[in-house]
Design a protein around this motif. Structure first.
Motif, PDB file in Angstrom:
ATOM      1  N   GLY A   1      12.744  11.234 108.645  1.00 46.23           N
ATOM      2  CA  GLY A   1      12.733  10.060 109.503  1.00 46.23           C
ATOM      3  C   GLY A   1      12.399  10.399 110.939  1.00 46.23           C
ATOM      4  O   GLY A   1      12.036  11.524 111.218  1.00 46.23           O
ATOM      5  N   PRO A   2      12.448   9.452 111.871  1.00 43.04           N
ATOM      6  CA  PRO A   2      12.988   8.099 111.683  1.00 43.04           C
ATOM      7  C   PRO A   2      12.070   7.166 110.886  1.00 43.04           C
ATOM      8  O   PRO A   2      12.539   6.189 110.328  1.00 43.04           O
ATOM      9  CB  PRO A   2      13.154   7.590 113.116  1.00 43.04           C
ATOM     10  CG  PRO A   2      12.144   8.349 113.906  1.00 43.04           C
ATOM     11  CD  PRO A   2      12.076   9.708 113.286  1.00 43.04           C
TER      12      PRO A   2
ATOM     13  N   ALA B   1       3.200  11.533 102.754  1.00 40.42           N
ATOM     14  CA  ALA B   1       3.992  11.977 103.910  1.00 40.42           C
ATOM     15  C   ALA B   1       3.442  11.307 105.177  1.00 40.42           C
ATOM     16  O   ALA B   1       2.325  10.781 105.165  1.00 40.42           O
ATOM     17  CB  ALA B   1       3.920  13.497 104.044  1.00 40.42           C
ATOM     18  N   PRO B   2       4.194  11.347 106.276  1.00 40.07           N
ATOM     19  CA  PRO B   2       3.698  10.730 107.512  1.00 40.07           C
ATOM     20  C   PRO B   2       2.455  11.402 108.099  1.00 40.07           C
ATOM     21  O   PRO B   2       1.832  10.861 109.012  1.00 40.07           O
ATOM     22  CB  PRO B   2       4.895  10.866 108.474  1.00 40.07           C
ATOM     23  CG  PRO B   2       6.086  10.977 107.582  1.00 40.07           C
ATOM     24  CD  PRO B   2       5.607  11.746 106.383  1.00 40.07           C
ATOM     25  N   VAL B   3       2.115  12.575 107.607  1.00 42.79           N
ATOM     26  CA  VAL B   3       0.899  13.284 108.045  1.00 42.79           C
ATOM     27  C   VAL B   3       0.188  13.784 106.785  1.00 42.79           C
ATOM     28  O   VAL B   3       0.797  13.850 105.720  1.00 42.79           O
ATOM     29  CB  VAL B   3       1.251  14.505 108.935  1.00 42.79           C
ATOM     30  CG1 VAL B   3       1.910  14.080 110.233  1.00 42.79           C
ATOM     31  CG2 VAL B   3       2.148  15.492 108.180  1.00 42.79           C
TER      32      VAL B   3
ATOM     33  N   LYS C   1       3.633   6.389 117.722  1.00 45.49           N
ATOM     34  CA  LYS C   1       2.266   6.855 117.428  1.00 45.49           C
ATOM     35  C   LYS C   1       2.260   7.750 116.196  1.00 45.49           C
ATOM     36  O   LYS C   1       3.306   8.239 115.777  1.00 45.49           O
ATOM     37  CB  LYS C   1       1.732   7.669 118.605  1.00 45.49           C
ATOM     38  CG  LYS C   1       1.528   6.876 119.863  1.00 45.49           C
ATOM     39  CD  LYS C   1       0.896   7.748 120.911  1.00 45.49           C
ATOM     40  CE  LYS C   1       0.614   6.882 122.126  1.00 45.49           C
ATOM     41  NZ  LYS C   1      -0.250   7.553 123.073  1.00 45.49           N
ATOM     42  N   GLU C   2       1.050   8.006 115.689  1.00 44.43           N
ATOM     43  CA  GLU C   2       0.913   8.901 114.531  1.00 44.43           C
ATOM     44  C   GLU C   2       0.142  10.162 114.888  1.00 44.43           C
ATOM     45  O   GLU C   2      -0.122  10.997 114.011  1.00 44.43           O
ATOM     46  CB  GLU C   2       0.173   8.199 113.382  1.00 44.43           C
ATOM     47  CG  GLU C   2       0.949   7.069 112.740  1.00 44.43           C
ATOM     48  CD  GLU C   2       0.938   5.805 113.577  1.00 44.43           C
ATOM     49  OE1 GLU C   2      -0.145   5.401 114.018  1.00 44.43           O
ATOM     50  OE2 GLU C   2       2.016   5.233 113.813  1.00 44.43           O
TER      51      GLU C   2
ATOM     52  N   PRO D   1       6.998  12.066 112.646  1.00 44.71           N
ATOM     53  CA  PRO D   1       7.739  11.168 113.543  1.00 44.71           C
ATOM     54  C   PRO D   1       9.036  11.788 114.063  1.00 44.71           C
ATOM     55  O   PRO D   1       9.752  12.467 113.327  1.00 44.71           O
ATOM     56  CB  PRO D   1       8.043   9.963 112.637  1.00 44.71           C
ATOM     57  CG  PRO D   1       7.974  10.490 111.240  1.00 44.71           C
ATOM     58  CD  PRO D   1       6.982  11.609 111.255  1.00 44.71           C
ATOM     59  N   THR D   2       9.286  11.541 115.343  1.00 47.12           N
ATOM     60  CA  THR D   2      10.587  11.840 115.953  1.00 47.12           C
ATOM     61  C   THR D   2      10.965  10.587 116.735  1.00 47.12           C
ATOM     62  O   THR D   2      10.115   9.707 116.938  1.00 47.12           O
ATOM     63  CB  THR D   2      10.505  13.024 116.932  1.00 47.12           C
ATOM     64  OG1 THR D   2       9.644  12.634 118.022  1.00 47.12           O
ATOM     65  CG2 THR D   2       9.950  14.279 116.275  1.00 47.12           C
TER      66      THR D   2
END
Ligand SMILES: Cc1cc2nc3c(=O)[nH]c(=O)nc-3n(C[C@H](O)[C@H](O)[C@H](O)COP(=O)(O)OP(=O)(O)OC[C@H]3O[C@@H](n4cnc5c(N)ncnc54)[C@H](O)[C@@H]3O)c2cc1C
Ligand code: SF4
Length: 318
Positions: free
Chosen positions: A143-144, A254-256, A191-192, A184-185
């Motif tokens: 997360g977040p 995944a986020p990336v 942003k990504e 993400p933090t």
């Protein structure tokens, strides 16, 4: 949709000067209501050219269809061609650009709904955690935010070791594709990637591929008009029939773009065949941490990795 001013910049400098831009799709969803929209497509390079060191430079305004049809890219970086033809629909591939594809915002349905003010819109919670998360991340789930990165092109760009040229008010810089996308933090969740507000991606610069084998495999509910559930690009640097080192990058998980070190370790020093492909798929999902509703994606990711390796080996996949 709210009325907005329109700026049609014709070079990089004017585009950067005019920037405070937002995407039309998010305006239609009432996520963004900007006062001004800057068209950067006429300001940026739309060509694909060889570089002096034997690589290729792709302008960010290159249409996805032109990337797909480019014979140099198809010969040198076939996984990029394979990813390009799977994107969206013919209409999207004829209008969408490389820069827009790499920088598109998340598809999370809470993010796309104006009623849900989550972390990514300045709120203080992620609705996917206790909500509908069947299309969300299975890796990098601390997360977040639990998005999956939506770009199909980002995955082979990372796998081939591309660098991104970026311009902004302070000049230009190059960022490895692998460092461009950000996990993400709480500090960066809006942003990504590492782009500042007034920076633009201008080029994707691919190194000479060398003695590699590559494979790409996507799994989708629908053959068209949708994003994949999980996909994978594999690049194997070869010494004869043996893999010296491999890069295994997964998408939509995944986020990336998610580089799988366990899968890479499973391939190093081995030949490319169905057994090592299966071992790489198994290793790739060893780190998965699914959410409440998306454990089914683990098997899909396992299969995507296995079949991408099999394609790199020149073996038939279903
Ligand atoms: C039904 C459907 C299915 C789709 N399926 C897929 C899929 O399978 N895989 C996939 O990857 N995509 C998919 N897409 C997304 C599509 O590929 C992107 O919307 C498209 O590539 C965006 O390109 P564009 O040039 O129109 O960008 P825009 O919509 O103009 O921009 C997108 C975002 O990128 C920013 N941006 C644009 N150019 C730059 C630049 N040079 N530098 C910095 N920021 C920039 C914009 O500000 C905006 O936030 C799908 C879209 C739809 C509607
Ligand atoms: S996954 Fe990310 S975009 Fe979706 S609701 Fe959670 S914080 Fe928002």
């Amino acid at each position: 949709m709210k009325a907005f001013a329109y700026v049609n910049a014709t070079n990089e400098k004017d585009a950067v000067a005019a920037l405070k831009t937002d995407g039309i799709a998010r305006m239609k969803d009432y996520i963004d209501t900007p006062d001004r929209v800057v068209n950067v497509k006429n300001a940026l390079d739309a060509t694909i050219a060889r570089t002096p060191d034997g690589g290729v430079k792709i302008g960010a305004a290159t249409k996805i269809i032109d990337l797909y049809e480019n014979q140099i890219v198809a010969r040198m970086y076939p996984a990029i061609t394979a990813a390009a033809i799977e994107i969206g629909t013919p209409q999207i591939r004829h209008q969408g650009t490389v820069g827009g594809n790499v920088n598109q915002r998340p598809r999370c349905w809470y993010f796309r709904n104006e009623e849900f003010v989550c972390y990514k819109k300045g709120g203080s919670r992620c609705f996917a955690v206790n909500g509908e998360n069947q299309y969300h991340a299975i890796f990098g789930n601390d997360g977040p935010s639990h998005i999956v990165h939506p770009s199909s092109l980002a995955v082979p760009f990372v796998a081939y070791g591309a660098r991104f040229r970026v311009v902004g008010p302070k000049g230009e810089r190059e960022v490895p594709a692998s460092d461009f996308f950000t996990m993400p933090t709480l500090a960066n969740v809006l942003k990504e990637n590492v782009l500042d507000d007034e920076e633009l991606l201008t080029h994707v610069i691919l190194p000479s591929p060398g003695n590699i084998r590559s494979g790409h495999y996507e799994v989708r509910y629908k053959a068209s008009h949708d994003w994949p559930l999980a996909f994978c690009t594999v690049i194997a640097i070869m010494n004869g029939n043996t893999v010296t080192t491999a890069r295994v990058v997964l998408g939509a998980v995944a986020p990336v773009p998610w580089r799988s070190r366990p899968a890479e370790a499973a391939l190093a020093g081995k030949p490319l065949n169905e057994d090592t492909a299966a071992a790489a798929g198994e290793a790739a999902v060893s780190e998965a941490k699914p959410m409440s509703g998306n454990a089914y994606k683990i098997q899909i990711a396992r299969t995507a990795v296995k079949r991408a390796v099999m394609r790199a080996a020149g073996l038939r996949t279903v």
